[in-house]
Write a protein that holds these residues in place. Structure first.
Motif, PDB file in Angstrom:
ATOM      1  N   LYS A 361       0.847  -1.183   0.000  1.00 46.26           N
ATOM      2  CA  LYS A 361       0.000   0.000   0.000  1.00 46.26           C
ATOM      3  C   LYS A 361       0.890   1.242   0.000  1.00 46.26           C
ATOM      4  O   LYS A 361       1.855   1.339   0.768  1.00 46.26           O
ATOM      5  CB  LYS A 361      -0.888  -0.009   1.250  1.00 46.26           C
ATOM      6  N   PHE A 362       0.571   2.186  -0.875  1.00 45.17           N
ATOM      7  CA  PHE A 362       1.308   3.447  -0.963  1.00 45.17           C
ATOM      8  C   PHE A 362       0.370   4.610  -0.658  1.00 45.17           C
ATOM      9  O   PHE A 362      -0.771   4.632  -1.108  1.00 45.17           O
ATOM     10  CB  PHE A 362       1.893   3.658  -2.361  1.00 45.17           C
ATOM     11  N   ILE A 363       0.878   5.572   0.097  1.00 39.22           N
ATOM     12  CA  ILE A 363       0.174   6.836   0.330  1.00 39.22           C
ATOM     13  C   ILE A 363       1.064   7.938  -0.230  1.00 39.22           C
ATOM     14  O   ILE A 363       2.229   8.068   0.166  1.00 39.22           O
ATOM     15  CB  ILE A 363      -0.071   7.062   1.840  1.00 39.22           C
ATOM     16  N   TYR A 364       0.532   8.710  -1.183  1.00 40.67           N
ATOM     17  CA  TYR A 364       1.380   9.718  -1.836  1.00 40.67           C
ATOM     18  C   TYR A 364       0.584  10.982  -2.141  1.00 40.67           C
ATOM     19  O   TYR A 364      -0.646  11.014  -2.095  1.00 40.67           O
ATOM     20  CB  TYR A 364       2.011   9.146  -3.106  1.00 40.67           C
ATOM     21  N   LYS A 365       1.331  12.032  -2.462  1.00 38.98           N
ATOM     22  CA  LYS A 365       0.723  13.323  -2.762  1.00 38.98           C
ATOM     23  C   LYS A 365       1.741  14.165  -3.509  1.00 38.98           C
ATOM     24  O   LYS A 365       2.913  14.235  -3.106  1.00 38.98           O
ATOM     25  CB  LYS A 365       0.312  14.006  -1.444  1.00 38.98           C
ATOM     26  N   ASP A 366       1.330  14.781  -4.605  1.00 40.24           N
ATOM     27  CA  ASP A 366       2.204  15.665  -5.385  1.00 40.24           C
ATOM     28  C   ASP A 366       3.526  14.987  -5.730  1.00 40.24           C
ATOM     29  O   ASP A 366       4.617  15.552  -5.569  1.00 40.24           O
ATOM     30  CB  ASP A 366       2.477  16.964  -4.626  1.00 40.24           C
ATOM     31  N   ASP A 367       3.446  13.731  -6.200  1.00 38.06           N
ATOM     32  CA  ASP A 367       4.618  12.968  -6.642  1.00 38.06           C
ATOM     33  C   ASP A 367       5.601  12.639  -5.523  1.00 38.06           C
ATOM     34  O   ASP A 367       6.767  12.314  -5.773  1.00 38.06           O
ATOM     35  CB  ASP A 367       5.355  13.700  -7.772  1.00 38.06           C
ATOM     36  N   VAL A 368       5.173  12.709  -4.273  1.00 33.22           N
ATOM     37  CA  VAL A 368       6.020  12.352  -3.127  1.00 33.22           C
ATOM     38  C   VAL A 368       5.326  11.248  -2.333  1.00 33.22           C
ATOM     39  O   VAL A 368       4.137  11.346  -2.024  1.00 33.22           O
ATOM     40  CB  VAL A 368       6.277  13.574  -2.211  1.00 33.22           C
ATOM     41  N   ILE A 369       6.080  10.194  -1.987  1.00 25.94           N
ATOM     42  CA  ILE A 369       5.534   9.106  -1.175  1.00 25.94           C
ATOM     43  C   ILE A 369       5.636   9.492   0.300  1.00 25.94           C
ATOM     44  O   ILE A 369       6.692   9.898   0.780  1.00 25.94           O
ATOM     45  CB  ILE A 369       6.305   7.795  -1.426  1.00 25.94           C
ATOM     46  N   TYR A 370       4.535   9.342   1.016  1.00 26.01           N
ATOM     47  CA  TYR A 370       4.510   9.674   2.447  1.00 26.01           C
ATOM     48  C   TYR A 370       4.347   8.449   3.340  1.00 26.01           C
ATOM     49  O   TYR A 370       4.582   8.533   4.543  1.00 26.01           O
ATOM     50  CB  TYR A 370       3.379  10.664   2.741  1.00 26.01           C
ATOM     51  N   TYR A 386      14.199   5.639   2.240  1.00 25.40           N
ATOM     52  CA  TYR A 386      15.026   6.789   1.847  1.00 25.40           C
ATOM     53  C   TYR A 386      14.182   7.833   1.117  1.00 25.40           C
ATOM     54  O   TYR A 386      14.291   9.033   1.381  1.00 25.40           O
ATOM     55  CB  TYR A 386      16.172   6.317   0.954  1.00 25.40           C
ATOM     56  N   LEU A 387      13.331   7.394   0.221  1.00 28.52           N
ATOM     57  CA  LEU A 387      12.497   8.319  -0.547  1.00 28.52           C
ATOM     58  C   LEU A 387      11.518   9.064   0.353  1.00 28.52           C
ATOM     59  O   LEU A 387      11.305  10.277   0.192  1.00 28.52           O
ATOM     60  CB  LEU A 387      11.722   7.553  -1.623  1.00 28.52           C
ATOM     61  N   ILE A 388      10.924   8.347   1.314  1.00 30.45           N
ATOM     62  CA  ILE A 388       9.970   8.988   2.221  1.00 30.45           C
ATOM     63  C   ILE A 388      10.681   9.975   3.135  1.00 30.45           C
ATOM     64  O   ILE A 388      10.233  11.113   3.327  1.00 30.45           O
ATOM     65  CB  ILE A 388       9.231   7.918   3.047  1.00 30.45           C
ATOM     66  N   LYS A 389      11.799   9.541   3.710  1.00 32.58           N
ATOM     67  CA  LYS A 389      12.530  10.371   4.665  1.00 32.58           C
ATOM     68  C   LYS A 389      12.989  11.681   4.039  1.00 32.58           C
ATOM     69  O   LYS A 389      12.974  12.732   4.682  1.00 32.58           O
ATOM     70  CB  LYS A 389      13.736   9.593   5.188  1.00 32.58           C
ATOM     71  N   ASN A 390      13.366  11.629   2.763  1.00 27.00           N
ATOM     72  CA  ASN A 390      13.913  12.807   2.094  1.00 27.00           C
ATOM     73  C   ASN A 390      12.913  13.536   1.200  1.00 27.00           C
ATOM     74  O   ASN A 390      13.286  14.446   0.463  1.00 27.00           O
ATOM     75  CB  ASN A 390      15.141  12.403   1.266  1.00 27.00           C
ATOM     76  N   ASN A 391      11.628  13.132   1.262  1.00 25.27           N
ATOM     77  CA  ASN A 391      10.579  13.791   0.474  1.00 25.27           C
ATOM     78  C   ASN A 391      10.955  13.925  -1.004  1.00 25.27           C
ATOM     79  O   ASN A 391      10.819  14.986  -1.613  1.00 25.27           O
ATOM     80  CB  ASN A 391      10.276  15.187   1.038  1.00 25.27           C
ATOM     81  N   VAL A 392      11.453  12.837  -1.562  1.00 24.66           N
ATOM     82  CA  VAL A 392      11.931  12.843  -2.949  1.00 24.66           C
ATOM     83  C   VAL A 392      10.751  12.854  -3.917  1.00 24.66           C
ATOM     84  O   VAL A 392       9.833  12.037  -3.805  1.00 24.66           O
ATOM     85  CB  VAL A 392      12.823  11.615  -3.211  1.00 24.66           C
ATOM     86  N   LYS A 393      10.801  13.777  -4.866  1.00 27.27           N
ATOM     87  CA  LYS A 393       9.763  13.823  -5.911  1.00 27.27           C
ATOM     88  C   LYS A 393      10.078  12.793  -6.983  1.00 27.27           C
ATOM     89  O   LYS A 393      11.205  12.700  -7.470  1.00 27.27           O
ATOM     90  CB  LYS A 393       9.694  15.218  -6.540  1.00 27.27           C
ATOM     91  N   ILE A 394       9.046  12.045  -7.370  1.00 27.77           N
ATOM     92  CA  ILE A 394       9.216  10.986  -8.353  1.00 27.77           C
ATOM     93  C   ILE A 394       8.305  11.274  -9.544  1.00 27.77           C
ATOM     94  O   ILE A 394       7.077  11.180  -9.430  1.00 27.77           O
ATOM     95  CB  ILE A 394       8.860   9.616  -7.745  1.00 27.77           C
ATOM     96  N   GLU A 417      31.867   2.566  -6.252  1.00 30.47           N
ATOM     97  CA  GLU A 417      30.876   2.539  -5.190  1.00 30.47           C
ATOM     98  C   GLU A 417      29.520   2.972  -5.720  1.00 30.47           C
ATOM     99  O   GLU A 417      29.418   3.828  -6.609  1.00 30.47           O
ATOM    100  CB  GLU A 417      31.280   3.467  -4.031  1.00 30.47           C
ATOM    101  N   PHE A 418      28.457   2.386  -5.153  1.00 29.91           N
ATOM    102  CA  PHE A 418      27.104   2.816  -5.480  1.00 29.91           C
ATOM    103  C   PHE A 418      26.689   3.968  -4.595  1.00 29.91           C
ATOM    104  O   PHE A 418      27.072   4.047  -3.431  1.00 29.91           O
ATOM    105  CB  PHE A 418      26.112   1.647  -5.319  1.00 29.91           C
ATOM    106  N   CYS A 419      25.901   4.877  -5.150  1.00 26.80           N
ATOM    107  CA  CYS A 419      25.330   5.958  -4.343  1.00 26.80           C
ATOM    108  C   CYS A 419      23.961   6.327  -4.914  1.00 26.80           C
ATOM    109  O   CYS A 419      23.645   5.968  -6.059  1.00 26.80           O
ATOM    110  CB  CYS A 419      26.246   7.184  -4.344  1.00 26.80           C
ATOM    111  N   TYR A 420      23.145   6.996  -4.103  1.00 24.16           N
ATOM    112  CA  TYR A 420      21.846   7.444  -4.587  1.00 24.16           C
ATOM    113  C   TYR A 420      22.047   8.613  -5.564  1.00 24.16           C
ATOM    114  O   TYR A 420      22.755   9.574  -5.282  1.00 24.16           O
ATOM    115  CB  TYR A 420      20.969   7.920  -3.427  1.00 24.16           C
ATOM    116  N   SER A 421      21.388   8.545  -6.702  1.00 26.19           N
ATOM    117  CA  SER A 421      21.513   9.581  -7.724  1.00 26.19           C
ATOM    118  C   SER A 421      20.294  10.517  -7.632  1.00 26.19           C
ATOM    119  O   SER A 421      19.443  10.533  -8.505  1.00 26.19           O
ATOM    120  CB  SER A 421      21.612   8.973  -9.101  1.00 26.19           C
ATOM    121  N   LEU A 422      20.189  11.231  -6.538  1.00 22.36           N
ATOM    122  CA  LEU A 422      19.039  12.104  -6.304  1.00 22.36           C
ATOM    123  C   LEU A 422      19.501  13.519  -6.057  1.00 22.36           C
ATOM    124  O   LEU A 422      20.581  13.750  -5.525  1.00 22.36           O
ATOM    125  CB  LEU A 422      18.250  11.606  -5.087  1.00 22.36           C
TER     126      LEU A 422
END
Length: 422
Positions: A361-370, A386-394, A417-422
């Motif tokens: 189940k996903f709860i989202y608003k304005d392209d951000v997962i909450y 990570y996406l929720i904590k940082n309010n990342v727009k998708i 090394e791998f890293c988040y590309s955000l």
């Protein structure tokens, strides 16, 4: 960083660090203090005589583990880190001006003090509850030994409260032979702060198949006692009597802060701290359940480590206070909830997918997962946290929300090394 600190304390009088509490925050604090300050005097004071994970106490109830097996440090942790451990001692008070901690018949001096005394079980003001015999909490190993002894002789046990502690108690007791287990709770479904109705019902159905009796939406009138004050049952508002000869109370906790009442340490349902885990009194820090915030293990660990750095003179702030994460695995069913589990208002959108035993189940608003609730298949929840904590727009979130994985947000650095590309 530790290499740069090798000479920080050279030539100085050893600092005396005193840490109150030997659970997640306190143990991680003393470990970090020793890493940062090799010459320091480190004193650990605790009511407990053993180190153990309170999150795993239900495994001791069920006889799947011993208290030694839920120890979360190495066997020689205390000796290897040259820690003086004062066991079985309750703090009576603190003199912040003289820098003293008062114990029973003993005074301990400190230069820097960490309060990590945790919390105690909250016993609600239900008529006869505090007066009855065989009423227990699930907080300390001593509680568990009493529960085990009584459960081996009992016919009926009732658990009040269906949060994580209450469900832990159910899981620990339901396999006892000839013991009928009842769960009484005011909410419409179990784990209502961590789960939604669907995922909660998965556990409820499993409990029912195991013979557990569930009493949702129930308000308690009083505890029925025998003439000798042994518990006889729980009387609900609809005059139903839930028969029991023992009761386990799992209705929350209260921070253990009584001993700071006569100090200038500010409290607001717990000890008030800043991002450095400093209290309102210089040289006194606090971490873990005693601060009265989200009482979860990972946050207590982070606070203990952060406090230790600042106690040692190395500035550090809590860099991850995201605490709305719960993971559980009852009866082989894994579930994770992140962020909010239900929409705050109508502006939030909700989408769900159920594929056999797997639910998401996903709860989202304005392209951000909450918020996310995942049961069964819990893969990629690390990336979602990570996406929720940082309010990342998708972008195009509605078209791809069920297919989000690590690959969408990871890139490879030049060094491999791998890293988040955000």
């Amino acid at each position: 960083m530790l290499d740069k600190l090798k000479n920080v304390f050279k030539g100085k009088q050893p600092t005396k660090y005193v840490v109150l509490g030997a659970s997640a925050a306190g143990i991680n604090a003393v470990k970090t203090l020793r890493e940062l300050d090799k010459e320091a005097d480190i004193i650990l004071i605790s009511k407990d005589e053993k180190i153990y994970s309170r999150c795993m106490l239900h495994h001791v109830i069920s006889n799947h583990k011993t208290v030694e097996e839920i120890n979360f440090v190495e066997e020689k942790f205390i000796d290897d880190n040259k820690i003086k451990w004062i066991k079985n001692q309750e703090v009576k008070g603190i003199d912040e001006k003289a820098k003293l901690v008062e114990l029973e018949g003993k005074i301990i001096e400190y230069d820097k003090l960490l309060i990590a005394t945790g919390a105690s079980s909250f016993i609600p003001p239900i008529k006869n509850l505090r007066d009855g015999n065989f009423v227990y909490a699930v907080r300390n190993i001593e509680d568990i030994y009493k529960i085990k002894e009584k459960a081996s002789k009992s016919k009926n046990v009732a658990i009040i409260g269906a949060g994580l502690v209450g469900i832990d108690a159910v899981a620990g007791l339901m396999d006892y032979e000839n013991l009928n287990v009842s769960l009484v709770y005011t909410e419409p479904f179990v784990l209502n702060k961590q789960l939604d109705k669907y995922t909660a019902s998965t556990y409820e159905n499993k409990f029912l198949k195991k013979g557990v009796k569930l009493y949702p939406n129930s308000k308690i009138q009083e505890i029925s006692l025998k003439d000798n004050k042994d518990v006889k049952g729980i009387k609900l508002e609809n005059d139903i009597l839930v028969e029991c000869d023992m009761i386990i109370v799992a209705t929350g906790v209260s921070p253990s802060v009584e001993f700071v009442n006569n100090t200038k340490i500010e409290c607001d349902r717990g000890i008030v701290i800043n991002d450095k885990c400093e209290t309102t009194v210089e040289n006194i820090y606090a971490a873990g359940d005693v601060v009265g915030k989200n009482a979860i293990w990972p946050l207590a660990v982070k606070q203990g480590i952060t406090a230790a750095y600042n106690m040692a003179g190395v500035e550090k702030q809590i860099n991850d206070s995201f605490a709305f994460k719960n993971s559980m695995n009852f009866m082989g069913i894994a579930t994770v909830s992140l962020g909010i589990v239900n929409p705050i208002d109508e502006s939030y959108k909700v989408v769900t997918r159920c594929d056999g035993d797997d639910y998401k189940k996903f709860i989202y608003k304005d392209d951000v997962i909450y918020g996310v609730v995942a049961q069964g298949d819990i893969s990629y929840t690390g990336a979602l946290a990570y996406l929720i904590k940082n309010n990342v727009k998708i972008p195009n979130i509605e078209d791809r929300i069920f297919d989000i994985g690590y690959g969408d947000f990871l890139t490879l650095k030049e060094n491999g090394e791998f890293c988040y590309s955000l």
